[in-house]
Scaffold this active site. Structure first.
Site, mmCIF file in Angstrom:
data_model
loop_
_atom_site.group_PDB
_atom_site.id
_atom_site.type_symbol
_atom_site.label_atom_id
_atom_site.label_comp_id
_atom_site.label_asym_id
_atom_site.label_seq_id
_atom_site.Cartn_x
_atom_site.Cartn_y
_atom_site.Cartn_z
ATOM 1 N N LYS A 1 -73.044 27.891 20.908
ATOM 2 C CA LYS A 1 -73.372 26.590 20.296
ATOM 3 C C LYS A 1 -72.164 26.195 19.436
ATOM 4 C CE LYS A 1 -74.924 23.672 17.084
ATOM 5 N NZ LYS A 1 -73.930 22.625 16.936
ATOM 6 N N GLU B 1 -69.842 35.245 9.344
ATOM 7 C CA GLU B 1 -68.495 34.965 8.802
ATOM 8 C C GLU B 1 -68.639 33.677 8.002
ATOM 9 O OE1 GLU B 1 -65.675 36.612 9.000
ATOM 10 O OE2 GLU B 1 -66.297 38.167 10.402
HETATM 11 P P1 NAP Z 1 -71.831 24.837 8.952
HETATM 12 O O1 NAP Z 1 -72.267 23.500 8.536
HETATM 13 O O2 NAP Z 1 -72.469 26.025 8.340
HETATM 14 O O3 NAP Z 1 -72.000 24.869 10.552
HETATM 15 C C1 NAP Z 1 -71.603 25.968 11.324
HETATM 16 C C2 NAP Z 1 -72.352 25.935 12.641
HETATM 17 O O4 NAP Z 1 -73.743 26.134 12.378
HETATM 18 C C3 NAP Z 1 -72.241 24.615 13.395
HETATM 19 O O5 NAP Z 1 -72.222 24.854 14.776
HETATM 20 C C4 NAP Z 1 -73.529 23.923 12.992
HETATM 21 O O6 NAP Z 1 -73.947 22.945 13.930
HETATM 22 C C5 NAP Z 1 -74.505 25.081 12.973
HETATM 23 N N1 NAP Z 1 -75.703 24.856 12.167
HETATM 24 C C6 NAP Z 1 -75.948 23.869 11.272
HETATM 25 N N2 NAP Z 1 -77.190 24.015 10.753
HETATM 26 C C7 NAP Z 1 -77.728 25.110 11.328
HETATM 27 C C8 NAP Z 1 -78.972 25.778 11.190
HETATM 28 N N3 NAP Z 1 -79.929 25.341 10.356
HETATM 29 N N4 NAP Z 1 -79.190 26.887 11.927
HETATM 30 C C9 NAP Z 1 -78.239 27.367 12.763
HETATM 31 N N5 NAP Z 1 -77.041 26.767 12.943
HETATM 32 C C10 NAP Z 1 -76.784 25.654 12.228
HETATM 33 O O7 NAP Z 1 -70.258 25.029 8.737
HETATM 34 P P2 NAP Z 1 -69.090 24.032 9.105
HETATM 35 O O8 NAP Z 1 -69.126 22.880 8.162
HETATM 36 O O9 NAP Z 1 -69.110 23.769 10.562
HETATM 37 O O10 NAP Z 1 -67.806 24.947 8.808
HETATM 38 C C11 NAP Z 1 -67.251 25.098 7.541
HETATM 39 C C12 NAP Z 1 -67.717 26.388 6.891
HETATM 40 O O11 NAP Z 1 -67.437 27.481 7.756
HETATM 41 C C13 NAP Z 1 -66.975 26.696 5.617
HETATM 42 O O12 NAP Z 1 -67.876 27.154 4.653
HETATM 43 C C14 NAP Z 1 -66.025 27.811 6.008
HETATM 44 O O13 NAP Z 1 -65.634 28.655 4.978
HETATM 45 C C15 NAP Z 1 -66.830 28.534 7.016
HETATM 46 N N6 NAP Z 1 -65.955 29.331 7.875
HETATM 47 C C16 NAP Z 1 -65.937 30.698 7.749
HETATM 48 C C17 NAP Z 1 -65.072 31.455 8.518
HETATM 49 C C18 NAP Z 1 -65.024 32.959 8.430
HETATM 50 O O14 NAP Z 1 -64.489 33.586 9.354
HETATM 51 N N7 NAP Z 1 -65.531 33.576 7.394
HETATM 52 C C19 NAP Z 1 -64.225 30.826 9.401
HETATM 53 C C20 NAP Z 1 -64.255 29.438 9.477
HETATM 54 C C21 NAP Z 1 -65.134 28.695 8.723
HETATM 55 P P3 NAP Z 1 -73.662 21.374 13.692
HETATM 56 O O15 NAP Z 1 -72.286 21.107 14.129
HETATM 57 O O16 NAP Z 1 -74.665 20.736 14.559
HETATM 58 O O17 NAP Z 1 -73.898 21.102 12.239
#
Ligand code: NAP
Length: 474
Positions: free
Chosen positions: A170, A245
């Site tokens: 996804k 992550e």
């Molecule tokens: P996000 O809003 O948490 O979304 C991540 C993924 O989860 C997307 O595919 C999102 O889909 C999906 N998602 C949203 N709501 C969900 C739910 N209730 N249940 C299951 N999945 C759900 O994060 P983001 O804004 O895409 O990315 C930024 C964040 O990622 C930052 O906090 C960053 O630090 C973190 N990150 C961490 C790492 C690491 O390796 N530690 C690497 C990169 C990024 P949608 O697109 O439909 O919302």
């Protein structure tokens, strides 16, 4: 030329319309125009994809077949990299220079790193009278964010396939086109039907269905700490393994005696890489009070080199924020930091252009480590500079956030830096400018996550362990 219209899901080796035929707009953040579409899948599509992945899963798959699949995927990926780079610039605004290097070459290096591990990995070992088998974990749900769209997918799908798992992916709605291109590369690689499936759509629907699905064995999630906690909670109800992550607020600690000019220059580059939309970014620069004003001068002159603008221009170093919501979030953090009393050194919340989500690289000095800017992940081009009095104070500041993903330590010599690094609660630290290593384990302490990705440690997440007690030692 890659295509920006991707109206079909990939399930069981077929491109199929989503059950309810909905589409999601993909917006170019540099122009605010819709440049393409991906399917808005639903729970029924997840169920079909998980069923296909379950049928394709063979727990007795041989090692030779796993290696064969992996090498075919890497070859197919390599051929598509130029198109994938173009899509990443179009859909999330990464400057072409970043798209063609970090955004695509690092994932390739990560995939090749997994191949290196698998080529020499012992899938069976003897411990006393036991034969210990390392078997594929099963059906993996991979949920990924938008910031490094290809990297995030490769870091999960490649080790999963190499382990013999099957996958339902996804991708993020904000940068899905490059992922569809990757999936097509995997189709070129001739993976058996159902080994890789992709279901795009709203995270709350697709992600939550995957996290609660009884036929998913392992949920590997990368994204925000808030959503990661929700995924972990849902998966925990059915005792499904999770790897998370999550976010970071990493410290770049410059100890007295370090080469200040280099530490500041590299630190600024790290903080602003990919417009600050990097989970492992060193967003807090922790500098000795005795060299504070010198450090601020160096920061200011380093920031001058970070040109903001058209991501297709090879001279651009910072493109737009990847989406309207990210742009608004970052502006909010900048405005509140000013109200909280941090001193704005350069940049600010004003948009750089009338159209597109462009923000200037922004640096705050005198940031209170306990303030919102000192504690929370901004995920934009915003650096907080924090002075410290002595090494104990520097260590206290480095550890004083809920996160622990990455960071750096600079000192007069490596031994001093390593001694300091031992006290930092974080998953990865660069010592005096040590280079990125795609084989080194990557993952978080504290609220930055659970589990590790990359190299041997990342690969082993996708394996189950079975012990056979033998009657006689052989
Ligand atoms: P996000 O809003 O948490 O979304 C991540 C993924 O989860 C997307 O595919 C999102 O889909 C999906 N998602 C949203 N709501 C969900 C739910 N209730 N249940 C299951 N999945 C759900 O994060 P983001 O804004 O895409 O990315 C930024 C964040 O990622 C930052 O906090 C960053 O630090 C973190 N990150 C961490 C790492 C690491 O390796 N530690 C690497 C990169 C990024 P949608 O697109 O439909 O919302």
């Amino acid at each position: 030329m890659p295509t920006y219209e991707r109206p079909l899901l990939f399930i069981d080796d077929q491109w199929v319309p989503p059950a309810d035929n909905g589409l999601i707009d993909v917006v170019d953040p540099a122009t605010e125009t819709v440049i393409g579409h991906v399917p808005a899948g639903g729970a029924a599509d997840v169920d079909a994809a998980v069923a296909a992945a379950r049928r394709a899963f063979d727990p007795t798959i041989g090692v030779a077949e796993r290696r064969e699949r992996l090498h075919r995927v890497i070859d197919a990926l390599e051929k598509r990299l130029p198109d994938i780079a173009e899509l990443i610039t179009a859909e999330m605004g990464a400057p072409v220079r970043i798209a063609q290097t970090v955004q695509t070459q690092v994932p390739l290096a990560v995939a090749k790193g997994i191949a290196e591990v698998v080529d020499t990995f012992d899938f069976e070992e003897r411990i006393g009278n036991s034969l210990v088998l390392r078997e594929p974990y099963g059906v993996v749900a991979a949920i990924t964010p938008w910031n490094y769209p290809l990297y995030q997918v490769v870091a999960k799908v490649v080790p999963a396939i190499a382990a013999g798992c099957t996958v339902v992916l996804k991708p993020s709605n904000d940068a899905p086109l490059s992922v569809f291109e990757f999936v097509e590369a995997c189709q070129d690689a001739g993976l058996p039907p159902g080994v890789l499936n992709v279901v795009s759509g709203p995270g709350r629907v697709i992600g939550e269905r995957l996290a609660t699905h009884p036929d998913v064995d392992f949920v590997s999630f990368t994204g925000s700490t808030e959503v990661g906690a929700r995924v972990g909670e849902l998966a925990g109800r059915s005792v499904t393994k999770v790897a998370l992550e999550l976010g970071g607020k990493s410290a770049n600690v410059i100890l007295d005696g370090a080469d200040l000019a280099t530490a500041v220059k590299v630190g600024v580059g790290n903080a602003f890489l990919n417009g600050g939309q990097t989970c492992m970014a060193w967003t807090r620069m922790v500098v000795p009070q005795s060299r504070y004003s010198e450090a601020l001068d160096l920061v200011e002159s380093a920031v001058g080199r970070y040109t903001v603008g058209d991501p297709w221009d090879p001279a651009t170093r910072i493109g737009p924020s990847a989406s309207r919501s990210q742009f608004d979030t970052v502006r909010g953090y900048i405005e509140r930091a000013q109200r909280d009393g941090a001193r704005l050194l350069v940049g600010g919340a004003e948009p750089v252009r009338d159209v597109g989500f462009f923000l200037a690289p922004t640096v705050f000095a005198d940031v209170d480590p306990a303030s919102e800017l000192g504690q929370e992940e901004v995920f934009g081009p915003v650096l907080a500079v924090i002075p410290y009095t002595d090494h104990d104070d520097a260590l206290r500041i480095a550890n004083a956030t809920p996160y622990g993903l990455s960071g750096a330590v600079w000192a007069a010599d490596d031994d001093t830096a390593i001694a300091f690094a031992r006290g930092v609660q974080t998953g990865q630290l660069d010592i005096n400018g040590g280079a990125y290593n795609p084989l080194a384990p990557f993952g978080g302490y504290k609220k930055s996550g659970i589990g590790r990705e990359l190299g041997r440690f990342g690969f082993e997440e996708y394996l189950q362990t079975k012990s056979l007690q033998l009657k006689e030692r052989r």
